[in-house]
Design an enzyme around this catalytic site. Sequence first.
Site, short mmCIF file in Angstrom:
data_model
loop_
_atom_site.label_atom_id
_atom_site.label_comp_id
_atom_site.label_asym_id
_atom_site.label_seq_id
_atom_site.Cartn_x
_atom_site.Cartn_y
_atom_site.Cartn_z
N ALA A 1 0.83 -1.21 0.00
CA ALA A 1 0.00 0.00 0.00
C ALA A 1 0.86 1.25 0.00
O ALA A 1 2.04 1.21 0.38
CB ALA A 1 -0.91 0.01 1.22
N SER B 1 -0.98 8.46 -1.15
CA SER B 1 -0.90 9.23 -2.39
C SER B 1 -0.04 10.47 -2.22
O SER B 1 0.17 10.96 -1.11
CB SER B 1 -2.30 9.64 -2.86
N HIS C 1 -3.99 14.39 -3.06
CA HIS C 1 -4.90 14.65 -1.95
C HIS C 1 -5.52 16.03 -2.08
O HIS C 1 -6.73 16.22 -1.86
CB HIS C 1 -4.15 14.54 -0.62
N THR D 1 -8.69 -3.74 -4.92
CA THR D 1 -8.67 -5.18 -5.10
C THR D 1 -8.88 -5.89 -3.76
O THR D 1 -9.10 -5.26 -2.73
CB THR D 1 -7.33 -5.61 -5.73
#
Length: 296
Positions: free
Chosen positions: A100, A103, A108, A286
């Site tokens: 992970a 961003s 953002h 996902t």
Amino acid sequence: RSAALIRRCTAQRWRPRGMKHARIAKYLRLRHVRTSGWLITDGMSWRSHGRNNTELVDALKRNGIVKSATVEEAMKAIDRGHYVNTTPYLDAPQSLGMGATISAPHMHAYCLEILKDHLTPGKSVLDVGHGSGYLTAVMAYMVADTGKSVGVEHINELQVQSVLNIKSDRVASSLKSKGCIDLFLGDGRAGCSNAGPFDAIHVGAASQFIPKKFIEQLKPGRKGRDLIRCRRTADEIVVIRLDPGGRLVIPVGPEGMNQTLTVVDKLKDSSIKKKEVMSVVYVPLTSKSHQCNKHL
């Protein structure tokens, strides 16, 4: 090596000149968009870095990415340094582990600007794939003190770390104690129906299509009535207003390919209106097993 090159290029305010440099710039950016939230249509955005949180937000404002006072105030109030272990003020996505990322700050900022009219005090917002908890906290600041920001994350380790991150942030910790932040462990692809419906939904990963559950969990637009009294005649006038429905911002497109940041508005008859905003590449929305297997 590409990460080091990007840091050096941004520090030196490097701009591509000629076809060779343009190919290098494209390569560097595409290498990093795959990690999440890297804008590939705006050359200024990935240069918005700073030595601290205030400088970072000031750079985003100077480069025309942060435009509103509410977004500026919220991003300055929630220090990104509590949520990223290394180079938190570099305008680039950073790894959180477990496959992970958080961003880039400019992404953002873009999403907050898109959602700002739906992130006013008293509103409810859902952050799908909250990761570090940073954006969930920023949005909580915008909807406080009577609103709620809900985050959902399917990786247990990230969920635990996000709680610790918010505890380490004095402002965010205060918001959580007021009930403005809820963090849940679960499959974000299903949204969070128990806490909905929402005025705003932010999705931090790309889906090949717009999930129906997200649309269902947006508040529909509705007509409202305001009673206004005329000071001179004391007559009462009924004014009909149209309250906007919920807004969803989500990257749409296949994994590892060029995607489109898409804005979806829900209208009063529960129909939707879509608008494609910009080209991006995010990590995929996902399953937990797919994400963890790729990480391994």
